[in-house]
Design a protein around this motif. Structure first.
Motif, PDB file in Angstrom:
ATOM      1  N   ALA A  40      12.905   2.340 -11.039  1.00 22.43           N
ATOM      2  CA  ALA A  40      13.546   2.231  -9.728  1.00 22.43           C
ATOM      3  C   ALA A  40      12.608   1.508  -8.770  1.00 22.43           C
ATOM      4  N   HIS A  41      13.176   1.058  -7.676  1.00 20.61           N
ATOM      5  CA  HIS A  41      12.391   0.377  -6.654  1.00 20.61           C
ATOM      6  C   HIS A  41      12.442   1.213  -5.381  1.00 20.61           C
ATOM      7  N   CYS A  42      11.303   1.361  -4.735  1.00 24.25           N
ATOM      8  CA  CYS A  42      11.189   2.141  -3.513  1.00 24.25           C
ATOM      9  C   CYS A  42      10.582   1.248  -2.438  1.00 24.25           C
ATOM     10  N   CYS A  82       7.259   7.439  -2.276  1.00 18.46           N
ATOM     11  CA  CYS A  82       7.967   6.861  -3.422  1.00 18.46           C
ATOM     12  C   CYS A  82       7.868   7.741  -4.656  1.00 18.46           C
ATOM     13  N   GLY A  83       7.010   8.732  -4.634  1.00 19.50           N
ATOM     14  CA  GLY A  83       6.878   9.621  -5.778  1.00 19.50           C
ATOM     15  C   GLY A  83       5.432   9.785  -6.208  1.00 19.50           C
ATOM     16  N   PRO A  85       1.940   9.141  -7.451  1.00 18.34           N
ATOM     17  CA  PRO A  85       1.144   7.909  -7.421  1.00 18.34           C
ATOM     18  C   PRO A  85       0.787   7.356  -8.800  1.00 18.34           C
ATOM     19  N   SER A  86       0.724   8.198  -9.817  1.00 23.37           N
ATOM     20  CA  SER A  86       0.369   7.705 -11.145  1.00 23.37           C
ATOM     21  C   SER A  86       1.529   6.948 -11.801  1.00 23.37           C
ATOM     22  N   LYS A  87       2.734   7.069 -11.249  1.00 23.64           N
ATOM     23  CA  LYS A  87       3.895   6.378 -11.809  1.00 23.64           C
ATOM     24  C   LYS A  87       4.299   5.145 -11.014  1.00 23.64           C
ATOM     25  N   LEU A  88       3.516   4.770 -10.025  1.00 25.72           N
ATOM     26  CA  LEU A  88       3.860   3.622  -9.190  1.00 25.72           C
ATOM     27  C   LEU A  88       3.166   2.359  -9.701  1.00 25.72           C
ATOM     28  N   ILE A  89       3.934   1.290  -9.781  1.00 29.77           N
ATOM     29  CA  ILE A  89       3.386  -0.020 -10.140  1.00 29.77           C
ATOM     30  C   ILE A  89       3.924  -1.050  -9.153  1.00 29.77           C
ATOM     31  N   ASN A  90       3.332  -2.223  -9.155  1.00 27.21           N
ATOM     32  CA  ASN A  90       3.716  -3.303  -8.233  1.00 27.21           C
ATOM     33  C   ASN A  90       3.693  -2.817  -6.779  1.00 27.21           C
ATOM     34  N   ARG A  91       2.645  -2.104  -6.422  1.00 24.54           N
ATOM     35  CA  ARG A  91       2.527  -1.527  -5.076  1.00 24.54           C
ATOM     36  C   ARG A  91       2.163  -2.607  -4.062  1.00 24.54           C
ATOM     37  N   SER A 122       4.917  -1.479   6.336  1.00 23.08           N
ATOM     38  CA  SER A 122       5.971  -1.625   5.342  1.00 23.08           C
ATOM     39  C   SER A 122       5.366  -1.421   3.960  1.00 23.08           C
ATOM     40  N   TRP A 123       6.113  -0.760   3.091  1.00 22.48           N
ATOM     41  CA  TRP A 123       5.616  -0.464   1.758  1.00 22.48           C
ATOM     42  C   TRP A 123       6.717  -0.701   0.751  1.00 22.48           C
ATOM     43  N   GLU A 124       6.291  -0.998  -0.457  1.00 21.61           N
ATOM     44  CA  GLU A 124       7.234  -1.119  -1.568  1.00 21.61           C
ATOM     45  C   GLU A 124       6.483  -0.874  -2.864  1.00 21.61           C
ATOM     46  N   ALA A 125       7.185  -0.330  -3.821  1.00 21.28           N
ATOM     47  CA  ALA A 125       6.606  -0.036  -5.134  1.00 21.28           C
ATOM     48  C   ALA A 125       7.729   0.126  -6.141  1.00 21.28           C
ATOM     49  N   ASP A 126       7.396  -0.095  -7.375  1.00 22.41           N
ATOM     50  CA  ASP A 126       8.315   0.167  -8.467  1.00 22.41           C
ATOM     51  C   ASP A 126       7.870   1.457  -9.141  1.00 22.41           C
ATOM     52  N   VAL A 127       8.835   2.307  -9.486  1.00 23.72           N
ATOM     53  CA  VAL A 127       8.555   3.589 -10.098  1.00 23.72           C
ATOM     54  C   VAL A 127       8.855   3.479 -11.598  1.00 23.72           C
ATOM     55  N   LYS A 128       7.848   3.811 -12.410  1.00 25.99           N
ATOM     56  CA  LYS A 128       8.047   3.785 -13.862  1.00 25.99           C
ATOM     57  C   LYS A 128       9.028   4.859 -14.281  1.00 25.99           C
ATOM     58  N   ALA A 129       9.848   4.511 -15.259  1.00 24.69           N
ATOM     59  CA  ALA A 129      10.841   5.466 -15.754  1.00 24.69           C
ATOM     60  C   ALA A 129      10.182   6.553 -16.581  1.00 24.69           C
TER      61      ALA A 129
END
Length: 129
Positions: A40-42, A82-83, A85-91, A122-129
């Motif tokens: 998902a994207h946050c 976003c959830g 922190p260990s599951k966040l990528i492309n922060r 502003s922030w954005e990150a992708d959450v690993k499934a």
């Protein structure tokens, strides 16, 4: 001749404005590696107070001493939304302080002691499934 001077003046103002505005945005976190598969994207943004006060709060002297931030802006505080922190990528977390330029008048009014600075995080990150 007069037209050349007008064009040069306009170009110099344009260059100065672009340099000033470019210095008002700062990346707190930026992952250069991009991963294709994500769950998902946050993303989001929020207005924050990035005001500062002089280390030595003496009127007029305060213009020449360092200033300390009243509210510390940390990337982790926003990425936690976003959830895990260990599951966040492309922060990517960015602080835009463009609003501080007109608000700099508060520093003059308070004789250098305090400066109000409305910033936007502003922030954005992708959450690993």
């Amino acid at each position: 001749m007069r037209q050349k001077q007008g064009v040069r003046g306009f170009l110099s103002i344009l260059m100065t404005a672009s340099l000033l505005l470019a210095g008002c945005t700062r990346d707190l976190v930026r992952d250069d590696v991009k991963y294709a598969q994500t769950g998902a994207h946050c993303s989001g943004s929020e207005g924050v107070d990035n005001s500062s006060i002089a280390v030595l709060p003496v009127p007029l002297v305060a213009f020449f001493v360092p200033h300390a931030n009243l509210h510390d802006i940390k990337a982790d505080d926003y990425l936690k939304r976003c959830g895990d922190p260990s599951k966040l990528i492309n922060r990517h977390v960015r602080v835009n302080r463009t609003g501080c330029i007109p608000a700099g008048l508060t520093r003059i009014i308070t004789l250098g002691i305090w400066q109000w600075c409305p910033a936007n995080v502003s922030w954005e990150a992708d959450v690993k499934a």
